[in-house]
Design an enzyme around this catalytic site. Structure first.
Site, PDB file in Angstrom:
ATOM      1  N   CYS A 118       0.818  -1.223   0.000  1.00 20.77           N
ATOM      2  CA  CYS A 118       0.000   0.000   0.000  1.00 20.77           C
ATOM      3  C   CYS A 118       0.848   1.268   0.000  1.00 20.77           C
ATOM      4  O   CYS A 118       0.372   2.343  -0.352  1.00 20.77           O
ATOM      5  CB  CYS A 118      -0.951   0.001   1.187  1.00 20.77           C
ATOM      6  SG  CYS A 118      -2.104  -1.369   1.142  1.00 20.77           S
ATOM      7  N   HIS A 255      -3.340   7.379   1.776  1.00 24.98           N
ATOM      8  CA  HIS A 255      -3.744   6.043   1.332  1.00 24.98           C
ATOM      9  C   HIS A 255      -5.164   5.810   1.843  1.00 24.98           C
ATOM     10  O   HIS A 255      -5.477   6.108   3.002  1.00 24.98           O
ATOM     11  CB  HIS A 255      -2.780   4.998   1.895  1.00 24.98           C
ATOM     12  CG  HIS A 255      -3.257   3.594   1.701  1.00 24.98           C
ATOM     13  ND1 HIS A 255      -3.737   3.145   0.498  1.00 24.98           N
ATOM     14  CD2 HIS A 255      -3.353   2.543   2.559  1.00 24.98           C
ATOM     15  CE1 HIS A 255      -4.100   1.875   0.615  1.00 24.98           C
ATOM     16  NE2 HIS A 255      -3.888   1.494   1.861  1.00 24.98           N
ATOM     17  N   ASN A 285     -10.228  -0.007  -0.594  1.00 21.65           N
ATOM     18  CA  ASN A 285      -8.766   0.044  -0.488  1.00 21.65           C
ATOM     19  C   ASN A 285      -8.165  -0.559  -1.762  1.00 21.65           C
ATOM     20  O   ASN A 285      -8.263  -1.760  -1.991  1.00 21.65           O
ATOM     21  CB  ASN A 285      -8.331  -0.748   0.749  1.00 21.65           C
ATOM     22  CG  ASN A 285      -6.828  -0.710   0.985  1.00 21.65           C
ATOM     23  OD1 ASN A 285      -6.067  -0.338   0.091  1.00 21.65           O
ATOM     24  ND2 ASN A 285      -6.407  -1.104   2.168  1.00 21.65           N
TER      25      ASN A 285
HETATM   26  O1  UT7 Z   1      -4.041  -0.982   3.268  1.00 18.49           O
HETATM   27  C1  UT7 Z   1      -3.176  -1.529   4.185  1.00 18.49           C
HETATM   28  C2  UT7 Z   1      -3.456  -1.056   5.517  1.00 18.49           C
HETATM   29  N1  UT7 Z   1      -4.673  -1.651   6.004  1.00 18.49           N
HETATM   30  C3  UT7 Z   1      -5.380  -1.007   6.869  1.00 18.49           C
HETATM   31  O2  UT7 Z   1      -5.057   0.110   7.184  1.00 18.49           O
HETATM   32  C4  UT7 Z   1      -6.541  -1.693   7.547  1.00 18.49           C
HETATM   33  C5  UT7 Z   1      -6.500  -1.437   9.017  1.00 18.49           C
HETATM   34  N2  UT7 Z   1      -7.571  -1.981   9.775  1.00 18.49           N
HETATM   35  C6  UT7 Z   1      -8.863  -1.605   9.631  1.00 18.49           C
HETATM   36  O3  UT7 Z   1      -9.200  -0.828   8.773  1.00 18.49           O
HETATM   37  C7  UT7 Z   1      -9.874  -2.126  10.636  1.00 18.49           C
HETATM   38  O4  UT7 Z   1      -9.204  -2.811  11.680  1.00 18.49           O
HETATM   39  C8  UT7 Z   1     -10.921  -3.095   9.996  1.00 18.49           C
HETATM   40  C9  UT7 Z   1     -11.891  -2.289   9.123  1.00 18.49           C
HETATM   41  C10 UT7 Z   1     -10.211  -4.141   9.185  1.00 18.49           C
HETATM   42  C11 UT7 Z   1     -11.735  -3.769  11.087  1.00 18.49           C
HETATM   43  O5  UT7 Z   1     -12.326  -2.823  11.956  1.00 18.49           O
HETATM   44  P1  UT7 Z   1     -12.224  -3.039  13.547  1.00 18.49           P
HETATM   45  O6  UT7 Z   1     -13.030  -1.971  14.154  1.00 18.49           O
HETATM   46  O7  UT7 Z   1     -10.770  -3.093  13.898  1.00 18.49           O
HETATM   47  O8  UT7 Z   1     -12.972  -4.404  13.780  1.00 18.49           O
HETATM   48  P2  UT7 Z   1     -12.390  -5.772  14.360  1.00 18.49           P
HETATM   49  O9  UT7 Z   1     -11.420  -6.394  13.435  1.00 18.49           O
HETATM   50  O10 UT7 Z   1     -11.987  -5.558  15.792  1.00 18.49           O
HETATM   51  O11 UT7 Z   1     -13.711  -6.635  14.387  1.00 18.49           O
HETATM   52  C12 UT7 Z   1     -14.805  -6.310  15.237  1.00 18.49           C
HETATM   53  C13 UT7 Z   1     -15.864  -7.369  15.084  1.00 18.49           C
HETATM   54  C14 UT7 Z   1     -15.312  -8.787  15.252  1.00 18.49           C
HETATM   55  O12 UT7 Z   1     -16.280  -9.531  15.926  1.00 18.49           O
HETATM   56  P3  UT7 Z   1     -16.141  -9.814  17.506  1.00 18.49           P
HETATM   57  O13 UT7 Z   1     -14.842 -10.542  17.664  1.00 18.49           O
HETATM   58  O14 UT7 Z   1     -16.149  -8.460  18.151  1.00 18.49           O
HETATM   59  O15 UT7 Z   1     -17.345 -10.626  17.803  1.00 18.49           O
HETATM   60  C15 UT7 Z   1     -15.193  -9.292  13.831  1.00 18.49           C
HETATM   61  O16 UT7 Z   1     -15.319 -10.697  13.748  1.00 18.49           O
HETATM   62  O17 UT7 Z   1     -16.420  -7.315  13.754  1.00 18.49           O
HETATM   63  C16 UT7 Z   1     -16.374  -8.625  13.170  1.00 18.49           C
HETATM   64  N3  UT7 Z   1     -16.211  -8.479  11.719  1.00 18.49           N
HETATM   65  C17 UT7 Z   1     -17.266  -8.268  10.897  1.00 18.49           C
HETATM   66  N4  UT7 Z   1     -18.583  -8.176  11.141  1.00 18.49           N
HETATM   67  C18 UT7 Z   1     -19.383  -7.948  10.088  1.00 18.49           C
HETATM   68  C19 UT7 Z   1     -15.075  -8.501  10.986  1.00 18.49           C
HETATM   69  N5  UT7 Z   1     -15.363  -8.302   9.688  1.00 18.49           N
HETATM   70  C20 UT7 Z   1     -16.710  -8.155   9.611  1.00 18.49           C
HETATM   71  C21 UT7 Z   1     -17.606  -7.917   8.543  1.00 18.49           C
HETATM   72  N6  UT7 Z   1     -18.928  -7.826   8.822  1.00 18.49           N
HETATM   73  N7  UT7 Z   1     -17.181  -7.766   7.268  1.00 18.49           N
END
Ligand code: UT7
Length: 328
Positions: A118, A255, A285
């Site tokens: 990225c 980005h 992304n």
């Molecule tokens: O381009 C390279 C750089 N990449 C990035 O910068 C990405 C960085 N990270 C992010 O943007 C965020 O961490 C995400 C958008 C990937 C995730 O957001 P988050 O607020 O960190 O959520 P999380 O991973 O902590 O997940 C929260 C909950 C989890 O469930 P539990 O464990 O709380 O029950 C996940 O299983 O959301 C769940 N979850 C989803 N639910 C519905 C994960 N993906 C999904 C989904 N739909 N697509």
């Protein structure tokens, strides 16, 4: 010219291309336990574009390149070099850049790919700047182009809803400057990587390991934690190297991974969101393509204008991150 005369790499054209197929969040909810509400609230993404089966990264890149050449009003033969930033090449080799060179009908000059995931476009700008400042090339096109839809695990809701396909291109030209921040062109560069963080964002396949292309794996929360801190720090460092304060910034072109990261970084830099080009809602992304796409959209919408101070910043797999400050 004064005694301090320097050569600057000045942007003279931009262009972009997005594949025709638009995929709204609702499409994922049909096959995965996810929702438009979750995707929008956690990432800011509303839709993304996916390339057609016969549309490869080099094809997206060539469309963007043609648009940038038209925008600059220059013939392809006047380019000395093409750099493509990508992690999703058509083939293991040759480079996407040489394929673009051929598709453009360019038979002179040289072309190569840069792979910094990225952060690839920021690394590409740094390479182009070095070639121009050293006198190796006078006009360099830097393209970010990706087909991340090809490396998604469609059963993994935590990653497959976040990425999209697309390409953006800028053309840089050697122009004389005075060596001050009043010059147009690239004013400063700040690059970093730390390979200890490989496991937070990687693709689980490759030529010399599995012999397959593999699928993207990401510990989203971990990447998120690194992102805001490292992005604000690198943007700040680049501004300092340019001798500029944050209040001199006209546009941050980050980005486009996550609206919350974009907001958090702007806030840390003390800048309001009206100074940030945001395309993540429409593009998702697109990895190395996201910054040149946002630059091209920002120019097309009449936001980014000659003379503006623009800060680009990115982080991705590696981890690799960095920022470039330029006067448009
Ligand atoms: O381009 C390279 C750089 N990449 C990035 O910068 C990405 C960085 N990270 C992010 O943007 C965020 O961490 C995400 C958008 C990937 C995730 O957001 P988050 O607020 O960190 O959520 P999380 O991973 O902590 O997940 C929260 C909950 C989890 O469930 P539990 O464990 O709380 O029950 C996940 O299983 O959301 C769940 N979850 C989803 N639910 C519905 C994960 N993906 C999904 C989904 N739909 N697509």
């Amino acid at each position: 010219m004064t005694q301090n005369a320097v050569t600057r790499a000045v942007v003279i054209g931009t262009g972009h291309y997005l594949p025709a197929r638009v995929v709204p969040n609702a499409e994922f909810a049909a096959t995965l336990d996810t929702s438009d509400e979750w995707i929008v609230s956690r990432s800011g993404i509303e839709r993304r574009h996916f390339a057609a089966e016969d549309e490869h990264t080099s094809h997206l890149a060539t469309h963007a390149a043609r648009a940038a050449l038209a925008n600059a009003g220059i013939p392809v033969e006047s380019l000395d070099a093409i750099i493509v930033a990508t992690s999703t090449p058509d083939l293991t080799f040759p480079s996407v850049a040489t394929m673009v060179q051929a598709q453009l009908g360019m038979t002179g000059g040289f072309a190569f790919d840069v792979q910094a995931v990225c952060a690839g476009f920021v690394y590409g700008l740094a390479n182009a700047n070095a070639l121009i400042v050293a006198g190796t090339a006078r006009r360099v096109m830097v393209i970010g182009a990706e087909t991340f839809s090809r490396i998604m695990d469609w059963t993994d809701r935590s990653t497959c809803v976040l990425f999209g396909d697309g390409a953006g291109a800028v053309i840089l030209e050697a122009q004389p400057g005075s060596g001050t921040s009043q010059d147009r062109g690239i004013l400063s560069i700040d690059l970093h990587s730390d390979g200890r963080h490989k496991d937070v964002l990687f693709v689980d396949g490759g030529v010399s390991s599995t012999g397959t292309a593999g699928h993207l794996r990401m510990l989203g929360k971990e990447v998120f934690r690194h992102a805001i801190e490292k992005l604000a720090k690198t943007a700040d460092a680049a501004l300092q190297k340019a001798g500029l304060e944050a209040d001199a910034v006209d546009w941050i072109v980050p980005h486009q991974a996550n609206l919350r990261i974009i907001r958090g970084t702007a806030q840390k830099l003390g800048l309001t969101m009206d100074k940030v080009i945001v395309t993540v809602a429409d593009h998702g992304n697109t990895s190395a393509a996201s910054i040149p796409l946002a630059l091209s959209v920002g120019v097309a919408e009449g936001k980014i204008k000659p003379g503006d101070i623009v800060v680009t910043e990115a982080i991705g797999g590696g981890l690799a991150w960095g920022a470039v400050v330029l006067r448009w």
